[in-house]
Write an enzyme that holds these catalytic residues in place. Structure first.
Site, PDB file in Angstrom:
ATOM      1  CB  VAL A   1      -1.047   0.162   1.167  1.00  0.00           C
ATOM      2  CG1 VAL A   1      -1.678   1.240   1.200  1.00  0.00           C
ATOM      3  CG2 VAL A   1      -1.819  -1.195   1.272  1.00  0.00           C
ATOM      4  CB  CYS A   2       4.005   2.308   1.925  1.00  0.00           C
ATOM      5  SG  CYS A   2       3.223   1.989   3.619  1.00  0.00           S
ATOM      6  CB  THR A   3       5.022   0.501  -3.171  1.00  0.00           C
ATOM      7  OG1 THR A   3       5.724  -0.366  -1.982  1.00  0.00           O
ATOM      8  CG2 THR A   3       5.522   0.562  -4.441  1.00  0.00           C
TER       9      THR A   3
ATOM     10  CG  LEU B   1       5.703   7.299  -0.456  1.00  0.00           C
ATOM     11  CD1 LEU B   1       4.837   7.046   0.611  1.00  0.00           C
ATOM     12  CD2 LEU B   1       7.113   7.274  -0.003  1.00  0.00           C
TER      13      LEU B   1
END
Ligand code: BEZ
Length: 210
Positions: free
Chosen positions: A45-47, A50
């Protein structure tokens, strides 16, 4: 440490980032700021988050918003992960990632919620005005990626309502009618809003966005 609240001056800090050492207030200068924490590098999810932030770079720049990401991962991890973000999200990461291994900034901003997870930052967002006052605070869990269109919408609202005696109604987006603040009389509103206004109720008056 007391929780940061709307209207507080965003605490200043000096931290290492992928673009060198940052003195947060100096780095912000006269711009708006968006400080975004993510739980961990090399996570799915973070990928996507960002990558989306990177792909929205022009949208933030057009609104005079400087963006910084932060997690408790070390610099070497951030540097390697940026390559993955750029490869998988077809993005160029031009904003700094703060490496907060010592948790100095994460704790200053209350980004670690130990009853949820003691080791990672949650998904926090702080939007900061040019006078360094905190204008928006959001907290999302690790399992839910954030909606960056909503953040652009909030920034548009904040920038519009900063100097005008206006607020923006539910689901407002740039160009829609705005709400006149209840503290403004009809006589004042006639002078302030050249396009006029519609009085739905004495407390609910709409005027076109200029
Ligand atoms: C993610 O970014 O996918 C993620 C990070 C931490 C916990 C769960 C999901």
């Amino acid at each position: 440490m007391n929780a940061i609240r709307l209207g507080d001056i965003a605490p200043n800090f000096v931290a290492e980032s992928t673009q060198g050492e940052i003195n947060f207030h100096e780095w912000l200068g006269d711009a708006w700021g968006m400080l975004v924490s993510h739980p961990a590098d090399f996570t799915p999810v973070c990928t996507t988050e960002l990558g989306t932030m990177a792909n929205y770079g022009d949208e933030f720049a057009n609104r005079n918003v400087k963006v910084a990401a932060i997690s408790v991962d070390p610099m070497v991890s951030h540097m390697k992960w940026i390559k993955d973000i750029e490869e998988t999200q077809n993005a160029e990461v031009s904003f700094p990632l703060i490496a907060d291994e010592g948790r100095k900034v994460s704790e200053l901003y209350g980004m670690i919620h130990p009853n949820d997870d003691a080791t990672m930052t949650v998904r926090s967002i702080f939007i900061i005005a040019p006078d360094k006052k905190v204008k928006l605070i959001l907290t999302y869990p690790a399992s839910t990626g954030r909606n960056f269109d909503e953040l652009l919408r909030v920034i548009d609202s904040l920038r519009l309502t900063q100097y005008e005696m206006l607020a923006t109604p539910a689901n407002w987006k740039k160009g829609d009618d705005c709400v006149i603040l209840p503290s403004v009389s009809n006589e004042e509103a006639e002078k302030m809003f050249p396009k006029g206004f519609k009085e739905v109720k004495p407390y609910l008056r709409l005027t076109p966005q200029v």
